[in-house]
Design a protein around this motif. Structure first.
Motif, PDB file in Angstrom:
ATOM      1  N   ALA A 287       0.820  -1.210   0.000  1.00 13.99           N
ATOM      2  CA  ALA A 287       0.000   0.000   0.000  1.00 13.99           C
ATOM      3  C   ALA A 287       0.854   1.261   0.000  1.00 13.99           C
ATOM      4  CB  ALA A 287      -0.935   0.005   1.206  1.00 13.99           C
ATOM      5  N   THR A 315      -6.451  -7.423   0.249  1.00 14.56           N
ATOM      6  CA  THR A 315      -7.514  -6.481   0.605  1.00 14.56           C
ATOM      7  C   THR A 315      -7.203  -5.056   0.138  1.00 14.56           C
ATOM      8  OG1 THR A 315      -6.524  -6.109   2.790  1.00 14.56           O
ATOM      9  CG2 THR A 315      -8.171  -7.851   2.618  1.00 14.56           C
ATOM     10  N   VAL A 316      -5.923  -4.761  -0.074  1.00 12.95           N
ATOM     11  CA  VAL A 316      -5.545  -3.423  -0.538  1.00 12.95           C
ATOM     12  C   VAL A 316      -6.206  -3.101  -1.870  1.00 12.95           C
ATOM     13  CG1 VAL A 316      -3.588  -2.026  -1.350  1.00 12.95           C
ATOM     14  CG2 VAL A 316      -3.350  -3.428   0.720  1.00 12.95           C
ATOM     15  N   ARG A 318      -9.047  -3.719  -2.846  1.00 13.05           N
ATOM     16  CA  ARG A 318     -10.425  -3.263  -2.681  1.00 13.05           C
ATOM     17  C   ARG A 318     -10.486  -1.758  -2.448  1.00 13.05           C
ATOM     18  NH1 ARG A 318     -13.146  -7.472   1.659  1.00 13.05           N
ATOM     19  NH2 ARG A 318     -13.553  -9.224   0.229  1.00 13.05           N
ATOM     20  N   GLU A 319      -9.366  -1.198  -1.990  1.00 15.55           N
ATOM     21  CA  GLU A 319      -9.338   0.196  -1.542  1.00 15.55           C
ATOM     22  C   GLU A 319      -8.624   1.132  -2.502  1.00 15.55           C
ATOM     23  OE1 GLU A 319      -7.261  -0.426   2.053  1.00 15.55           O
ATOM     24  OE2 GLU A 319      -8.815  -1.699   2.954  1.00 15.55           O
ATOM     25  N   ASP A 321      -7.308   2.920  -5.981  1.00 19.13           N
ATOM     26  CA  ASP A 321      -7.905   3.348  -7.250  1.00 19.13           C
ATOM     27  C   ASP A 321      -7.118   2.692  -8.387  1.00 19.13           C
ATOM     28  OD1 ASP A 321      -9.326   4.599  -9.201  1.00 19.13           O
ATOM     29  OD2 ASP A 321      -8.375   6.561  -8.943  1.00 19.13           O
TER      30      ASP A 321
END
Length: 400
Positions: A287, A315-316, A318-319, A321
Motif C-alpha cells: 500500500a 484487501t488493498v 479493494r481500496e 484506485d
C-alpha cells in the motif's frame, strides 16, 4: 466456462545439461561477458521448446522461455534476471568491490543511498539464521561498475531469445520475455555519470532497444523491477515512506522513459520484495508503494500475493484506485516454500482478485521465478497446481 489466464514470473528450472553448458562458456577479457557457440545455441533452443511444452501441459496459457537465454551456471542463482544485462551493455568495467561485502553506507533524511547487500536490515536482524541455515545463492556473479557511456550491444542475444521462444509457440499462443528495469540495472556502481538520475536514464536509453525488439516481435515484455519494493530493506536506517516514494519515483520516471512509444497492452511490470529465502520482516507494505508504482505506463502488474508475508495484502486492491484496464497478475503459488499449494487454495486466491477487477483482468501467476529457488520437481508440481486452480476458479465463476 469462464477461462482464467495463467503465466509465470519468468525463471523456470534449467536442465542439468543447460546449466553445465552455461558453466562451460568462456569468459571474455572484460571478466564477466560469456561467450557462446552453435552447440550452446542449439541446446538452448531445444531446452526452450521443452520448457514451453511443459508449461502448456501444466495449464499455463501465457508462455515464457524460462529465462533460459539468461545464463545460470549453478542450480541456485538468484541474480540471473539482473546479471544478464551486464553482458548486453557497453561502458562497464568489472568492479573490484563485492556488493555483499563492501562497506555499509548510511542514509540521511532526504538523501537515500543503498547500503551493501550484507547490511540489509532483514539480514542483520536475523544474522544467525542466515549464517546457519540459508543459502543466499550469491553464486559467482561478477558485478561491474559503469565507467564509460552506456550503450546497447545485446542485439544478437535478444534476437536469439526471441527466435527460440517464437519457434516454440503454436499458432495463436502468446509468449513473453523478461528484461531488467532501468532502476534494477542501475544498482551497480557508477563512476561516469554525474548524478544517479543521469545513470538511471542512461540505462533507460540502453534498455529501450531491448524492450522494443521484444515488443516488435509481437511478444509481451515483462520488466523485472524488484528494486521498487526490495530497495526499502537495503536502506539504513529505515527511511520515511515519503522519502522512499520520492526515491522510487525517479525509477518509475526512468522506466516510463524507456517504455515511451511502446504499446501498453504488451507491457507487464514485475514487482517483488526479493526472491531470497528469508524472514522478510522489513519488507515495505504494498500500500505504501502503489501510489508510485501505479504510475508506470504498463498494461499489467505482476506482484507477490501468495507468500506468508504478503498474501494478506489482497484487501488493498479493494481500496486502491486501480487504473482503468490495468490487468492484475498476482502470484498464487510461491517460490519461498517447498509446500505445493492445493488447487483449491489457488482458486480462492485467484477469485479474490477477480472480485476486484473481473476475470478478464486477472492473470494467475507465480510470486517470483521458480528456477533456482525450489527444486525442479517441486516447481513443476506448483505450476500444475496453478493450472488446476485456474480451471477450478473458472468453473466457480461459470456456476455463478
Amino acid at each position: 466456462m469462464v477461462s482464467i489466464a495463467t503465466t509465470t514470473a519468468g525463471s523456470l528450472p534449467r536442465t542439468p545439461a543447460l546449466i553445465a553448458a552455461n558453466a562451460a562458456r568462456p569468459v571474455a577479457a572484460d571478466g564477466f561477458t560469456l561467450g557462446t557457440s552453435p552447440e550452446v545455441e542449439a541446446l538452448t533452443g531445444k531446452a526452450v521448446a521443452d520448457v514451453v511444452e511443459r508449461q502448456r501441459q501444466a495449464g499455463i496459457t501465457l508462455l515464457g522461455d524460462g529465462e533460459f537465454g539468461k545464463a545460470m551456471s549453478s542450480a541456485v542463482d538468484y541474480g540471473a534476471w539482473w546479471s544478464y544485462s551486464f553482458q548486453r551493455a557497453n561502458g562497464l568495467t568489472l568492479s573490484t568491490t563485492d556488493p555483499f561485502t563492501e562497506p555499509a553506507k548510511r542514509s540521511t533524511p532526504g538523501h537515500i543511498v543503498l547500503t551493501s547487500f550484507a547490511d540489509r536490515r532483514d539480514w542483520t536482524r536475523f544474522a544467525d539464521a542466515y549464517a546457519e541455515s540459508i543459502d543466499l545463492g550469491t553464486g559467482a556473479t561478477a558485478f561491474p561498475t559503469t565507467t564509460g557511456p552506456l550503450s546497447y550491444r545485446g542485439q544478437e542475444a535478444v534476437a536469439a531469445d526471441i527466435r527460440h521462444l517464437k519457434a516454440a509457440l503454436r499458432p495463436g499462443e502468446q509468449g513473453f520475455l523478461t528484461a531488467v528495469s532501468p532502476g534494477s540495472a542501475a544498482r551497480i556502481g557508477n563512476e561516469y555519470y554525474a548524478t544517479e538520475r543521469e545513470h538511471l536514464f542512461a540505462w533507460a536509453d540502453v534498455l529501450n532497444e531491448e524492450y522494443k525488439a521484444i515488443v516488435d516481435a509481437g511478444l509481451v515484455l515483462q520488466i523485472d523491477d524488484p528494486s521498487l519494493a526490495e530497495s526499502w530493506d537495503q536502506i539504513n536506517p529505515e527511511p520515511s515512506v515519503a522519502d522512499y516514494q520520492e526515491f522510487i519515483q525517479v525509477r518509475v520516471d526512468a522506466l516510463n522513459h524507456a517504455l515511451e512509444g511502446l504499446p501498453k497492452e504488451q507491457l507487464r511490470l514485475h514487482l517483488c520484495w526479493g526472491s531470497w529465502h528469508g524472514p522478510h520482516t522489513t519488507d515495505i507494505p504494498i500500500a505504501d508503494i502503489l501510489p508510485v508504482v501505479l504510475g508506470a505506463k504498463v498494461g499489467s502488474l505482476s506482484f507477490e500475493a501468495a507468500n506468508a508475508r504478503h498474501e494478506h495484502e489482497w484487501t488493498v486492491w479493494r481500496e486502491v484506485d486501480i487504473p482503468e484496464e490495468l490487468v492484475l497478475v498476482p502470484g498464487v503459488v510461491g517460490h519461498a516454500t517447498n509446500v505445493v499449494e492445493h488447487p483449491e487454495l489457488v482458486a480462492q486466491r485467484i477469485l479474490r482478485y477477480v472480485e476486484a477487477v473481473g476475470p478478464e483482468r486477472v492473470i494467475a501467476s507465480t510470486d517470483c521465478g521458480l528456477g533456482g529457488r525450489v527444486h525442479r520437481d517441486i516447481a513443476w508440481a506448483k505450476l500444475a497446481s496453478l493450472g488446476e486452480g485456474a480451471r477450478l476458479a473458472g468453473a466457480r465463476l461459470h456456476e455463478h
